[in-house]
Motif scaffolding. Sequence first.
Motif, mmCIF file in Angstrom:
data_model
loop_
_atom_site.group_PDB
_atom_site.id
_atom_site.type_symbol
_atom_site.label_atom_id
_atom_site.label_comp_id
_atom_site.label_asym_id
_atom_site.label_seq_id
_atom_site.Cartn_x
_atom_site.Cartn_y
_atom_site.Cartn_z
ATOM 1 N N SER A 132 9.453 2.634 17.763
ATOM 2 C CA SER A 132 9.349 2.146 19.145
ATOM 3 C C SER A 132 9.558 0.646 19.241
ATOM 4 N N ALA A 133 9.052 -0.099 18.251
ATOM 5 C CA ALA A 133 9.137 -1.560 18.292
ATOM 6 C C ALA A 133 10.555 -2.073 18.080
ATOM 7 N N ILE A 134 11.411 -1.241 17.460
ATOM 8 C CA ILE A 134 12.786 -1.710 17.199
ATOM 9 C C ILE A 134 13.808 -1.013 18.096
ATOM 10 N N TRP A 135 13.348 -0.062 18.920
ATOM 11 C CA TRP A 135 14.258 0.591 19.869
ATOM 12 C C TRP A 135 14.746 -0.465 20.854
ATOM 13 N N GLY A 136 16.029 -0.602 20.998
ATOM 14 C CA GLY A 136 16.607 -1.646 21.841
ATOM 15 C C GLY A 136 17.227 -2.774 21.047
ATOM 16 N N MET A 137 16.863 -2.899 19.767
ATOM 17 C CA MET A 137 17.473 -3.925 18.924
ATOM 18 C C MET A 137 18.908 -3.543 18.578
#
Length: 617
Positions: free
Chosen positions: A136-141
Amino acid sequence: MLYGYMGKMLFVDLTTGAIEERELTKDITDKYIGGYGIGAKVLYEEMPKGADPLGPESILGFITGPANGSKAMFGGRYTLVCKSPVTGGWNDANSGGYFGPELKKAGFDAVFIKGISPTPVYLYVNEGKAELKDASAIWGMDAKETWEALKEATGQPKARVVAIGPSGEKMAYISCPINDGHRAPGRGGGGAVMGSKKLKAIVAYGTKETPVFSPEKVNAINRKVTAALKESPPAQGFGEYGTGVGTGASALNGDSPVKNWGGVGIVDYGEEAAGKVATPTFDKTYKTKKYACANCPMGCGAEYEVNDGRWPLGPTERPEYETLAAFGSTLLNSEMDSIFKCNEICNRYGLDTISAGMTVAWAMECYNEGVLSKEELDGIDLKWGDGAAIVALTQKIADCEGVGAVLANGSAYAAKHFGKGAEYLQTASGIELPMHDPKLAPGFARTYKFDPTPGRHVKGGLGLAQASGVPLGDKYDYRSTGFLDVTLTTGQEINNAAGFCLFLMFSGVQGAEAEYLEAITGNSFKSQDQMSTGLRILDLRHSFNLREGKRLADMTITDRAVGKPPQTAGPLAGVDIDVDRLSANFFAFAGWDPETGIPSKRSYENLGLDFVAKDFY
């Protein structure tokens, strides 16, 4: 001992979170080698007919070959397999870099993934163990940011990562995963399949060694190959300047498409523009470091530092030939800063540069011919050769924003969406054509149209040999091409499945791949072995399409690519390829029915594909 393999495959169900280890048996490796050979076996048996490419029953595979981790030169390529959301049929794409060998060092020959995770995840494969972790923390990177974040999160600075960027998360059909920051199994929509599963990345790290039957023989072949490369002018050129060394010449001699395949290089593009997109023109200005994939003695890649132009990028990578042509001659563009920028966008967002450039080319011709308006292109004045307009539209595609949300699914999808512009598509069965014109290497017409993975230039056959300069006689004589076309195709099936780079051919060492495979696996790979094994892999990939209801009549290639009508100027003037004759010759020797494309029952049985034959007989 199973030489050349780790002997284990991972099967992951993202819906349930279950991870299963399965044995990779000698029976499977002997029959299917690796890569898309094993991939076709697994997907044919375990993926239901008619499965939605973006649905939970869809299976995505990352498969190594025996060359990976064996220390054989040019043995660094792995394969992605899936059902393509673009074509609705079989899809495979391969990539270099270091991910494939690292997956084997981590203990596995392949990873197959089905299901859909309720939340974003990544798969961490570490020293023989695998686990799903929250992403979730790297989704969008973007893909490069993801690589750095996951090295830090896992505490493994030497970990190798294959990841989607924002385009894959949004399930753009022309999206792809990226490994090593800039290497990609690019074609056919593998990024969209990954995004549909909410699988952000696979991380691999390990220190295990691949067992090799005769390391001494592998080393001896390595010495022979490296010595030959020193005497090979093509190897020296590619090693110094990369795949773009001849981009300028290709735009003028008819190899690279010009003006969305409708132009002539020496007329519409010109020598000055062509010279600007050739790597030797700009390489020394920007190159900071040479880049080589795993176990590659040639090193055709390079890291760049671009601090000038309209889009200062800082550290970036040298564009490959396909990218230079797709965003260069195909668009009548010679503004290098725009090509650097588009290459960086595609690497970070995870886009296939061939399909991205060709989709822009389709939109550009539609605009310049009055089919698409400026308003329909969100106000972009998409004139031929306008680098700023090209970058603006490529960014919209990467962001899936506005008209970019339509174009991100490719040119054929866009033509259907708008209900116009189909006459300007340059595709094979719906996927954008690569940057090598069949009118110069006519065997490509058969390969592009009828390979189970359409629109690929790295498959075997007459086209690849003709493009590589192999002396085969009159290339425009179509009377008796079948046997050689099938022989060359099946040989390349072995090389691709084994994980070898195409550029091993630059060594000029005849039969190097077969020698390597015998030394790695301990198995015989004589000419008859290669023919039967290669045909088995080809027929299984082909049968996946047949089971999905596709027949030969459903496989297409657009007219411009095959000289209909013939060009009236330039080096390819008057060329009109007899695709029907080329294809009929191939079908006859491959044992495919000329109407349905179904291999004969006897052929299936002789190849040990009885489990496939029962679906058709």
